[in-house]
Design a protein around this motif. Structure first.
Motif, PDB file in Angstrom:
ATOM      1  N   ALA A 103      37.872  -3.357  -5.921  1.00 45.85           N
ATOM      2  CA  ALA A 103      37.093  -4.461  -6.652  1.00 45.85           C
ATOM      3  C   ALA A 103      37.242  -4.714  -7.381  1.00 45.85           C
ATOM      4  O   ALA A 103      37.810  -5.628  -7.412  1.00 45.85           O
ATOM      5  CB  ALA A 103      35.526  -4.210  -6.161  1.00 45.85           C
ATOM      6  N   PHE A 133      35.795  -0.163  -0.629  1.00 45.88           N
ATOM      7  CA  PHE A 133      35.966  -1.189  -1.689  1.00 45.88           C
ATOM      8  C   PHE A 133      35.910  -1.635  -2.951  1.00 45.88           C
ATOM      9  O   PHE A 133      36.032  -1.812  -3.873  1.00 45.88           O
ATOM     10  CB  PHE A 133      34.704  -2.373  -0.860  1.00 45.88           C
ATOM     11  CG  PHE A 133      34.525  -3.514  -1.195  1.00 45.88           C
ATOM     12  CD1 PHE A 133      35.478  -4.555  -0.252  1.00 45.88           C
ATOM     13  CD2 PHE A 133      34.072  -3.737  -2.010  1.00 45.88           C
ATOM     14  CE1 PHE A 133      35.612  -6.140  -1.046  1.00 45.88           C
ATOM     15  CE2 PHE A 133      33.894  -5.769  -2.628  1.00 45.88           C
ATOM     16  CZ  PHE A 133      34.345  -6.065  -2.001  1.00 45.88           C
ATOM     17  N   LYS A 183      43.681  -2.088   2.572  1.00 50.23           N
ATOM     18  CA  LYS A 183      43.563  -1.855   0.501  1.00 50.23           C
ATOM     19  C   LYS A 183      44.776  -3.569   1.094  1.00 50.23           C
ATOM     20  O   LYS A 183      44.491  -4.373   0.760  1.00 50.23           O
ATOM     21  CB  LYS A 183      44.105  -1.607   0.056  1.00 50.23           C
ATOM     22  CG  LYS A 183      44.328  -2.164  -0.837  1.00 50.23           C
ATOM     23  CD  LYS A 183      45.023  -0.752  -2.019  1.00 50.23           C
ATOM     24  CE  LYS A 183      45.228  -1.234  -3.694  1.00 50.23           C
ATOM     25  NZ  LYS A 183      45.855  -0.703  -4.358  1.00 50.23           N
ATOM     26  N   TRP A 190      33.259  -8.860   0.215  1.00 53.12           N
ATOM     27  CA  TRP A 190      31.918  -8.153   0.532  1.00 53.12           C
ATOM     28  C   TRP A 190      31.202  -8.010   1.547  1.00 53.12           C
ATOM     29  O   TRP A 190      30.623  -7.331   2.732  1.00 53.12           O
ATOM     30  CB  TRP A 190      30.528  -7.892  -0.398  1.00 53.12           C
ATOM     31  CG  TRP A 190      29.925  -6.679  -0.104  1.00 53.12           C
ATOM     32  CD1 TRP A 190      28.098  -7.622  -0.315  1.00 53.12           C
ATOM     33  CD2 TRP A 190      30.061  -5.826   0.022  1.00 53.12           C
ATOM     34  NE1 TRP A 190      27.759  -6.244  -0.284  1.00 53.12           N
ATOM     35  CE2 TRP A 190      28.844  -4.743   0.163  1.00 53.12           C
ATOM     36  CE3 TRP A 190      30.448  -4.355  -0.268  1.00 53.12           C
ATOM     37  CZ2 TRP A 190      28.340  -3.756   0.417  1.00 53.12           C
ATOM     38  CZ3 TRP A 190      30.191  -3.133  -0.330  1.00 53.12           C
ATOM     39  CH2 TRP A 190      29.330  -2.619   0.092  1.00 53.12           C
ATOM     40  N   ALA A 245      42.890  -6.552   2.338  1.00 50.73           N
ATOM     41  CA  ALA A 245      41.680  -6.927   1.709  1.00 50.73           C
ATOM     42  C   ALA A 245      42.171  -7.823   0.590  1.00 50.73           C
ATOM     43  O   ALA A 245      41.939  -8.822   0.032  1.00 50.73           O
ATOM     44  CB  ALA A 245      40.773  -6.196   1.061  1.00 50.73           C
ATOM     45  N   HIS A 281      33.827  -6.681   4.369  1.00 44.69           N
ATOM     46  CA  HIS A 281      33.886  -4.826   4.432  1.00 44.69           C
ATOM     47  C   HIS A 281      34.591  -4.416   4.955  1.00 44.69           C
ATOM     48  O   HIS A 281      35.213  -3.571   5.745  1.00 44.69           O
ATOM     49  CB  HIS A 281      33.742  -4.528   2.800  1.00 44.69           C
ATOM     50  CG  HIS A 281      32.265  -4.437   3.022  1.00 44.69           C
ATOM     51  ND1 HIS A 281      30.973  -4.694   2.934  1.00 44.69           N
ATOM     52  CD2 HIS A 281      31.992  -3.116   3.316  1.00 44.69           C
ATOM     53  CE1 HIS A 281      30.067  -3.875   3.481  1.00 44.69           C
ATOM     54  NE2 HIS A 281      30.871  -2.612   3.709  1.00 44.69           N
TER      55      HIS A 281
END
Length: 169
Positions: free
Chosen positions: A10, A6, A52, A43, A55, A46
């Motif tokens: 980020a 993460f 990915k 977060w 995310a 996560h």
């Protein structure tokens, strides 16, 4: 997703959130706030994110929702409501008194902020420093500067709204 994974993605997620929020015609500070809020929400999730790609999709969705929420919550309060424009050629004594009262009121509200919030908003608004310059001057992270600035502005806006409601009674 692990913490290190993460942390690695980020910055990309933050940039993506910034680009999306700027696409909603938000100014730089509002975009930073929304991007920061989006990353905080990501977060908290996560550990449940598998890849990915997931995310990124979640970051886009969260950012869009935060932008929409921002516009829904936003009640436009013009600074002209607080500080009336005074004709410089023919100053009206009543308007001069009102302006002086509003400036005094605003100064009291600024002084009532916690010291770090006051310092950050003073450096940003009065001395026109950038977030990076404020970060270096105060020895805190840029994200902390953004958060403190956002909190201070939000508190002042709430006070302005309260004052506006009280004055319009």
């Amino acid at each position: 997703m692990e913490q290190k994974e993460f942390e690695h993605i980020a910055p990309e997620l933050r940039q993506r959130a910034l680009n999306i929020s700027k696409g909603y015609s938000l100014n730089a500070d509002e975009s930073d706030d929304i991007a920061q809020d989006a990353l905080l929400k990501l977060w908290t999730l996560h550990s449940e994110i598998a890849e990915k790609k997931n995310a990124e999709a979640l970051a886009v969705s969260i950012t869009r929702h935060l932008c929409i929420d921002h516009f829904r919550k936003q009640k436009k309060v013009s600074l002209l409501d607080i500080r009336p424009v005074v004709d410089e050629q023919k100053p009206n004594p009543h308007e001069q008194l009102e302006v002086a009262d509003n400036e005094e009121w605003l100064e009291k509200k600024l002084q009532s902020l916690p010291s770090m919030e006051y310092q950050v908003i003073y450096l940003r608004q009065t001395e026109q420093k950038s977030n990076a310059e404020i970060s270096a001057l105060l020895g805190i992270g840029i994200n902390s500067v953004t958060t403190l600035l956002s909190r201070a502005r939000k508190k002042l806006l709430q006070e302005i709204i309260k004052k506006d409601k009280y004055d319009n009674r």
